[in-house]
Write a protein that holds these residues in place. Structure first.
Motif, PDB file in Angstrom:
ATOM      1  N   THR A   1       1.038   1.676 -12.462  1.00 27.52           N
ATOM      2  CA  THR A   1       1.122   0.242 -12.209  1.00 27.52           C
ATOM      3  C   THR A   1      -0.123  -0.208 -11.602  1.00 27.52           C
ATOM      4  O   THR A   1      -0.162   0.915 -10.043  1.00 27.52           O
ATOM      5  CB  THR A   1       2.342  -0.346 -12.007  1.00 27.52           C
ATOM      6  OG1 THR A   1       3.296   0.355 -13.203  1.00 27.52           O
ATOM      7  CG2 THR A   1       2.234  -1.812 -11.252  1.00 27.52           C
TER       8      THR A   1
ATOM      9  N   SER B   1       4.167   6.074 -16.686  1.00 28.81           N
ATOM     10  CA  SER B   1       2.736   5.393 -15.848  1.00 28.81           C
ATOM     11  C   SER B   1       2.225   5.085 -15.099  1.00 28.81           C
ATOM     12  O   SER B   1       2.773   5.375 -14.038  1.00 28.81           O
ATOM     13  CB  SER B   1       4.016   3.401 -17.142  1.00 28.81           C
ATOM     14  OG  SER B   1       5.056   3.458 -15.461  1.00 28.81           O
TER      15      SER B   1
ATOM     16  N   GLU C   1      -7.747   5.112  -7.761  1.00 33.22           N
ATOM     17  CA  GLU C   1      -7.804   4.827  -6.460  1.00 33.22           C
ATOM     18  C   GLU C   1      -9.259   5.149  -6.311  1.00 33.22           C
ATOM     19  O   GLU C   1      -9.620   4.007  -5.183  1.00 33.22           O
ATOM     20  CB  GLU C   1      -7.102   6.076  -5.602  1.00 33.22           C
ATOM     21  CG  GLU C   1      -5.252   5.385  -6.311  1.00 33.22           C
ATOM     22  CD  GLU C   1      -4.373   5.258  -5.252  1.00 33.22           C
ATOM     23  OE1 GLU C   1      -4.790   6.620  -3.976  1.00 33.22           O
ATOM     24  OE2 GLU C   1      -3.875   4.867  -4.815  1.00 33.22           O
TER      25      GLU C   1
ATOM     26  N   THR D   1      10.531   1.452  -8.097  1.00 33.47           N
ATOM     27  CA  THR D   1      10.635   1.668 -10.171  1.00 33.47           C
ATOM     28  C   THR D   1      12.604   1.134 -10.319  1.00 33.47           C
ATOM     29  O   THR D   1      13.154   0.986  -8.874  1.00 33.47           O
ATOM     30  CB  THR D   1      10.439   3.120 -10.090  1.00 33.47           C
ATOM     31  OG1 THR D   1      11.306   3.775  -8.734  1.00 33.47           O
ATOM     32  CG2 THR D   1       8.901   3.614  -9.481  1.00 33.47           C
TER      33      THR D   1
ATOM     34  N   SER E   1      11.934   5.948 -15.256  1.00 29.30           N
ATOM     35  CA  SER E   1      11.594   4.837 -14.676  1.00 29.30           C
ATOM     36  C   SER E   1      10.411   4.561 -14.564  1.00 29.30           C
ATOM     37  O   SER E   1       9.294   5.119 -14.881  1.00 29.30           O
ATOM     38  CB  SER E   1      11.891   5.557 -13.363  1.00 29.30           C
ATOM     39  OG  SER E   1      13.480   5.945 -13.228  1.00 29.30           O
ATOM     40  N   ASP E   2      10.142   2.949 -14.216  1.00 27.37           N
ATOM     41  CA  ASP E   2       8.860   2.270 -14.285  1.00 27.37           C
ATOM     42  C   ASP E   2       9.015   1.368 -12.939  1.00 27.37           C
ATOM     43  O   ASP E   2       9.566   1.302 -12.830  1.00 27.37           O
ATOM     44  CB  ASP E   2       8.495   1.809 -15.417  1.00 27.37           C
ATOM     45  CG  ASP E   2       8.039   1.334 -16.451  1.00 27.37           C
ATOM     46  OD1 ASP E   2       6.883   2.112 -16.069  1.00 27.37           O
ATOM     47  OD2 ASP E   2       7.817   1.257 -17.065  1.00 27.37           O
ATOM     48  N   ALA E   3       7.502   1.160 -12.698  1.00 33.00           N
ATOM     49  CA  ALA E   3       7.315   0.351 -11.712  1.00 33.00           C
ATOM     50  C   ALA E   3       8.133  -1.348 -11.369  1.00 33.00           C
ATOM     51  O   ALA E   3       7.714  -1.761 -12.967  1.00 33.00           O
ATOM     52  CB  ALA E   3       6.041  -0.069 -11.661  1.00 33.00           C
TER      53      ALA E   3
ATOM     54  N   THR F   1       0.517  -2.107 -16.141  1.00 34.33           N
ATOM     55  CA  THR F   1       1.252  -1.048 -16.637  1.00 34.33           C
ATOM     56  C   THR F   1       0.555  -0.723 -17.464  1.00 34.33           C
ATOM     57  O   THR F   1       0.372  -1.198 -18.906  1.00 34.33           O
ATOM     58  CB  THR F   1       2.831  -1.278 -16.532  1.00 34.33           C
ATOM     59  OG1 THR F   1       3.025  -2.169 -15.395  1.00 34.33           O
ATOM     60  CG2 THR F   1       3.292  -0.299 -16.986  1.00 34.33           C
TER      61      THR F   1
ATOM     62  N   GLU G   1      -3.210  -1.352  -4.838  1.00 35.17           N
ATOM     63  CA  GLU G   1      -2.111  -0.559  -4.750  1.00 35.17           C
ATOM     64  C   GLU G   1      -1.952  -0.163  -6.530  1.00 35.17           C
ATOM     65  O   GLU G   1      -2.161  -0.897  -7.312  1.00 35.17           O
ATOM     66  CB  GLU G   1      -0.817  -1.307  -4.615  1.00 35.17           C
ATOM     67  CG  GLU G   1       0.226   0.150  -3.961  1.00 35.17           C
ATOM     68  CD  GLU G   1       1.191  -0.796  -3.496  1.00 35.17           C
ATOM     69  OE1 GLU G   1       0.844  -1.984  -3.023  1.00 35.17           O
ATOM     70  OE2 GLU G   1       1.887  -0.427  -2.849  1.00 35.17           O
ATOM     71  N   VAL G   2      -2.007   1.244  -6.611  1.00 34.67           N
ATOM     72  CA  VAL G   2      -1.598   2.024  -7.541  1.00 34.67           C
ATOM     73  C   VAL G   2      -0.705   2.613  -7.855  1.00 34.67           C
ATOM     74  O   VAL G   2      -0.473   3.573  -6.125  1.00 34.67           O
ATOM     75  CB  VAL G   2      -2.898   2.917  -7.980  1.00 34.67           C
ATOM     76  CG1 VAL G   2      -1.947   3.659  -9.467  1.00 34.67           C
ATOM     77  CG2 VAL G   2      -4.323   1.783  -7.973  1.00 34.67           C
ATOM     78  N   VAL G   3       0.697   2.808  -8.507  1.00 32.83           N
ATOM     79  CA  VAL G   3       2.102   3.019  -8.987  1.00 32.83           C
ATOM     80  C   VAL G   3       2.278   3.936  -9.322  1.00 32.83           C
ATOM     81  O   VAL G   3       2.121   3.258 -10.523  1.00 32.83           O
ATOM     82  CB  VAL G   3       3.212   2.147  -8.051  1.00 32.83           C
ATOM     83  CG1 VAL G   3       4.243   2.452  -7.939  1.00 32.83           C
ATOM     84  CG2 VAL G   3       2.801   1.342  -7.665  1.00 32.83           C
ATOM     85  N   PRO G   4       1.950   4.946  -9.609  1.00 26.52           N
ATOM     86  CA  PRO G   4       2.829   5.801 -10.860  1.00 26.52           C
ATOM     87  C   PRO G   4       4.048   6.284 -10.836  1.00 26.52           C
ATOM     88  O   PRO G   4       4.205   6.617  -9.677  1.00 26.52           O
ATOM     89  CB  PRO G   4       1.241   7.255 -10.441  1.00 26.52           C
ATOM     90  CG  PRO G   4       1.665   7.251  -8.938  1.00 26.52           C
ATOM     91  CD  PRO G   4       1.161   5.928  -8.409  1.00 26.52           C
ATOM     92  N   THR G   5       4.921   6.086 -11.741  1.00 27.46           N
ATOM     93  CA  THR G   5       5.996   6.994 -11.984  1.00 27.46           C
ATOM     94  C   THR G   5       5.863   7.644 -13.362  1.00 27.46           C
ATOM     95  O   THR G   5       4.579   8.598 -13.077  1.00 27.46           O
ATOM     96  CB  THR G   5       6.483   5.358 -12.918  1.00 27.46           C
ATOM     97  OG1 THR G   5       6.346   5.793 -14.196  1.00 27.46           O
ATOM     98  CG2 THR G   5       6.501   4.827 -11.893  1.00 27.46           C
TER      99      THR G   5
ATOM    100  N   GLY H   1       0.627  -1.056   0.113  1.00 24.42           N
ATOM    101  CA  GLY H   1      -0.373  -0.001  -0.192  1.00 24.42           C
ATOM    102  C   GLY H   1       0.837   1.038   0.283  1.00 24.42           C
ATOM    103  O   GLY H   1      -0.200   2.521   0.682  1.00 24.42           O
TER     104      GLY H   1
ATOM    105  N   GLN I   1       3.968   1.551  -2.086  1.00 23.51           N
ATOM    106  CA  GLN I   1       4.603   1.235  -3.127  1.00 23.51           C
ATOM    107  C   GLN I   1       5.160   2.869  -4.068  1.00 23.51           C
ATOM    108  O   GLN I   1       6.143   3.757  -4.268  1.00 23.51           O
ATOM    109  CB  GLN I   1       4.286   0.592  -3.747  1.00 23.51           C
ATOM    110  CG  GLN I   1       4.820  -0.487  -3.400  1.00 23.51           C
ATOM    111  CD  GLN I   1       5.468  -1.988  -4.405  1.00 23.51           C
ATOM    112  OE1 GLN I   1       5.764  -2.272  -5.704  1.00 23.51           O
ATOM    113  NE2 GLN I   1       3.423  -2.708  -4.855  1.00 23.51           N
ATOM    114  N   ARG I   2       3.590   3.367  -3.984  1.00 25.54           N
ATOM    115  CA  ARG I   2       3.434   4.681  -4.641  1.00 25.54           C
ATOM    116  C   ARG I   2       4.579   5.931  -3.808  1.00 25.54           C
ATOM    117  O   ARG I   2       4.923   7.223  -4.409  1.00 25.54           O
ATOM    118  CB  ARG I   2       2.349   5.518  -4.552  1.00 25.54           C
ATOM    119  CG  ARG I   2       1.632   5.828  -3.446  1.00 25.54           C
ATOM    120  CD  ARG I   2       0.124   5.878  -3.845  1.00 25.54           C
ATOM    121  NE  ARG I   2      -0.729   6.791  -2.951  1.00 25.54           N
ATOM    122  CZ  ARG I   2      -1.060   8.101  -2.630  1.00 25.54           C
ATOM    123  NH1 ARG I   2      -0.999   8.311  -3.076  1.00 25.54           N
ATOM    124  NH2 ARG I   2      -1.657   7.919  -1.319  1.00 25.54           N
TER     125      ARG I   2
ATOM    126  N   TYR J   1      -1.804  -3.435  -9.309  1.00 28.43           N
ATOM    127  CA  TYR J   1      -0.959  -4.204  -8.714  1.00 28.43           C
ATOM    128  C   TYR J   1      -2.905  -4.927  -7.905  1.00 28.43           C
ATOM    129  O   TYR J   1      -3.509  -4.247  -7.510  1.00 28.43           O
ATOM    130  CB  TYR J   1      -0.283  -4.209  -7.469  1.00 28.43           C
ATOM    131  CG  TYR J   1       0.873  -4.031  -7.384  1.00 28.43           C
ATOM    132  CD1 TYR J   1       1.071  -4.837  -8.365  1.00 28.43           C
ATOM    133  CD2 TYR J   1       1.643  -2.290  -7.786  1.00 28.43           C
ATOM    134  CE1 TYR J   1       3.087  -4.737  -8.866  1.00 28.43           C
ATOM    135  CE2 TYR J   1       3.209  -2.076  -7.909  1.00 28.43           C
ATOM    136  CZ  TYR J   1       3.697  -3.587  -8.410  1.00 28.43           C
ATOM    137  OH  TYR J   1       4.931  -3.177  -9.234  1.00 28.43           O
TER     138      TYR J   1
END
Lengths: 338, 230
Positions: free
Chosen positions: B57, B55, B39, A275, A249-251, B16, B48-52, A36, A38-39, B59
């Motif tokens: 991602t 992109s 979200e 990332t 960078s990407d996840a 992604t 879970e949402v992981v912005p970069t 929860g 990772q962002r 999960y």
């Protein structure tokens, strides 16, 4: 980490029942990881071989996410101040207590004053000591897992050292009801030093030459000494990028196979960053993480490509099979352990 | 929307959504808007949402949903005009003591750009930075872009230990090390502000999409502010 509040202690740590007489090569407190965040750049972390940790917890009647000790190659020596029950799963590092050999994958009573030691490595690289009630310690963002790179987790985010004292969760020291419970022998994994793991093509597979995936599956890769909980640097046939190895960078995730400019793959493991800036060719499936977790430098790894649908089937069947053998403590807990 | 994002599997638990392949504000704002929209949509099984930079991602738990169902939901959200960047994003004023032992690379950056250290400081603090993403270590914000004149490459060999609060430059990015760690960015100063604290209800001070404005302070103010924070 200084100044961290000790959230989530379930027992006053004034009488810690476990004394660390010798720490072993690299022993850390791990659970199923920190989800929860990772962002915010927080690594998931958690046990390298989650299946082995969960088997130990389920044998003991613990929740899946209870924390245990992850032992690497050479085990610690522990003294138990109070009677408790535990299970040792994962790699077979010849556990003994007061000179007696202890069975793996079985709930064992440890009387007050008894010692746990390890000896010769028979197979695998990482063993887990799970304890009825779980290893206690501060919950940081929902997890007790140790992430040494950021200094997060129990024991100030470091590996065990001599003189540490470990607490056990509420009820742990008096629970004896599961003693003798064991994982059926037919379901105990045989860890090999040259396993084949399954992968799915990764998000940047198209950044490699057309036959890069064939090269990856064509011959084994050796696990080099530059390998730890964050990732394994592998050595083998070159994986060639079409243009550059660097991406914006990407996840990335546990299992990501990224390839820097030297064309040699890095298999990311439990403590990986959130990332990464190298093109990723493939991702190892979650159901095969345990096989990779049991490797040490010098071992080798072969790859085979499957479809994402097949990977999902294997994810579900791995959970269903363990649920059948050892049901989770709470059926309402639908969280995946892989 | 003038781009059609690509949805690619990361694993059996992750998808992604790629909005571009470059570091630019427009792409990143699309990513952050989309991540916030996902979200808010609370798609069943999404964990879970992981912005970069470019992109997002997503999960998910394959025991509760599958890639096809999640993909369908994501396509639906992509097809709707998701709202412009949440105006609630905060602007953080981060005090920084530049140079000296707190900013050991300030002089190098100045020499490489043909500027005085004072000019580097003025330029670095002249921009309100956008937080593109967090990564590398807990709470580490990737900020951009620094003025062209002070763009500086990473150190050829990363330092084994960079102090907590260190402010660095890497290419056109700038960032803050929330805690001591190894690092290869050129360190020009240090902030006494703690980027995360688990005693706060929201442990991380800065989120992707926020803005950061650096405020130059002197050593005395740095010491005062440091003691306030402990």
């Amino acid at each position: 980490m200084e100044g961290f509040p000790l959230y989530g202690w379930t027992m006053p740590p004034d009488q810690p029942p476990i004394h660390v007489l010798r720490p072993g090569l690299f022993t850390t407190i791990q659970d199923l990881g920190r989800y929860g965040y990772q962002r915010f750049g927080v690594s998931v972390s958690g046990a390298m071989d989650r299946w082995a940790l969960v088997v130990g917890n389920r044998l003991l009647g613990n929740p899946d996410q209870a924390a245990g000790l992850e032992i690497t190659i050479q085990g610690p020596e522990l003294l138990f101040e109070q009677a408790l029950s535990l299970a040792i799963t994962g790699a077979d590092l010849s556990p003994t207590s007061n000179g007696r050999s202890l069975p793996m994958w079985t709930v064992i009573p440890m009387p007050a004053g008894s010692r746990l030691q390890f000896g010769m490595r028979r197979q695998g690289a990482r063993a887990y000591i799970t304890i009825a009630g779980g290893i206690d310690g501060p919950l940081i963002l929902g997890s007790r897992s140790t992430h040494v790179y950021s200094g997060w987790g129990s024991l100030a985010g470091r590996a065990l050292k001599k003189g540490d004292q470990l607490g056990v969760g509420l009820g742990g020291t008096m629970s004896a009801q599961y003693v003798g419970r064991a994982l059926p022998a037919s379901h105990r994994p045989q860890y090999r030093t040259s396993p084949t793991v399954r992968v799915v093509p990764g998000p940047q597979a198209d950044r490699f030459t057309e036959n890069a995936l064939q090269v990856l599956v064509g011959s084994p890769y050796r696990v080099t000494s530059e390998s730890d909980r964050m990732g394994y640097r592998l050595r083998g046939a070159d994986l060639i990028h079409r243009t550059s190895a660097d991406i914006v960078s990407d996840a990335v995730t546990f299992g990501t196979i990224q390839v820097p400019a030297d064309r040699q793959p890095i298999l990311l493991m439990a403590d990986c960053q959130t990332t990464g800036g190298y093109a990723t060719l493939a991702t190892m499936i979650a159901a095969d993480r345990s096989l990779a977790a049991q490797l040490s430098p010098g071992d080798s790894l072969s790859f085979v490509v499957i479809t994402p649908d097949k990977a999902s089937d294997l994810f579900r069947s791995t959970h269903a099979e363990l649920d059948r053998l050892l049901p989770p403590r709470s059926v309402s807990d639908s969280r995946a352990f892989l | 929307m003038n781009v059609i994002p690509r949805i690619v599997p990361l694993s059996e638990q992750g998808l992604t959504v790629e909005f571009g392949e470059t570091i630019d504000l427009q792409t990143n704002k699309l990513v952050l808007d989309f991540a916030a929209t996902v979200e808010r949509a609370t798609i069943p099984g999404v964990m879970e949402v992981v912005p970069t930079y470019r992109s997002a991602t997503i999960y998910f738990n394959p025991l509760l949903t599958d890639a096809a169902a999640v993909t369908a939901q994501l396509r639906l959200l992509l097809a709707t005009a998701f709202p412009a960047t949440d105006p609630a994003h905060t602007t953080h004023h981060i005090p920084v003591c530049y140079g000296g032992e707190l900013g050991p690379d300030l002089i190098d950056v100045a020499e490489q750009s043909g500027l005085t250290p004072a000019q580097v400081i003025t330029l670095h603090a002249s921009v309100t930075y956008h937080v593109y993403m967090l990564g590398f270590s807990p709470g580490f914000p990737y900020l951009g872009m620094v003025p062209d004149r002070i763009v500086a490459p990473r150190l050829p060999t990363p330092r084994k230990q960079v102090a907590a609060g260190s402010v660095g430059i890497a290419g056109s990015q700038t960032g803050i090390y929330p805690q001591a760690s190894p690092g290869g960015w050129r360190i020009i100063g240090r902030t006494p502000v703690h980027l995360f604290s688990l005693t706060r209800p929201q442990p991380f001070l800065v989120a992707a999409g926020d803005q950061v404005q650096f405020i130059p302070i002197d050593m005395e103010e740095f010491r005062d502010l440091s003691s306030d924070h402990t």
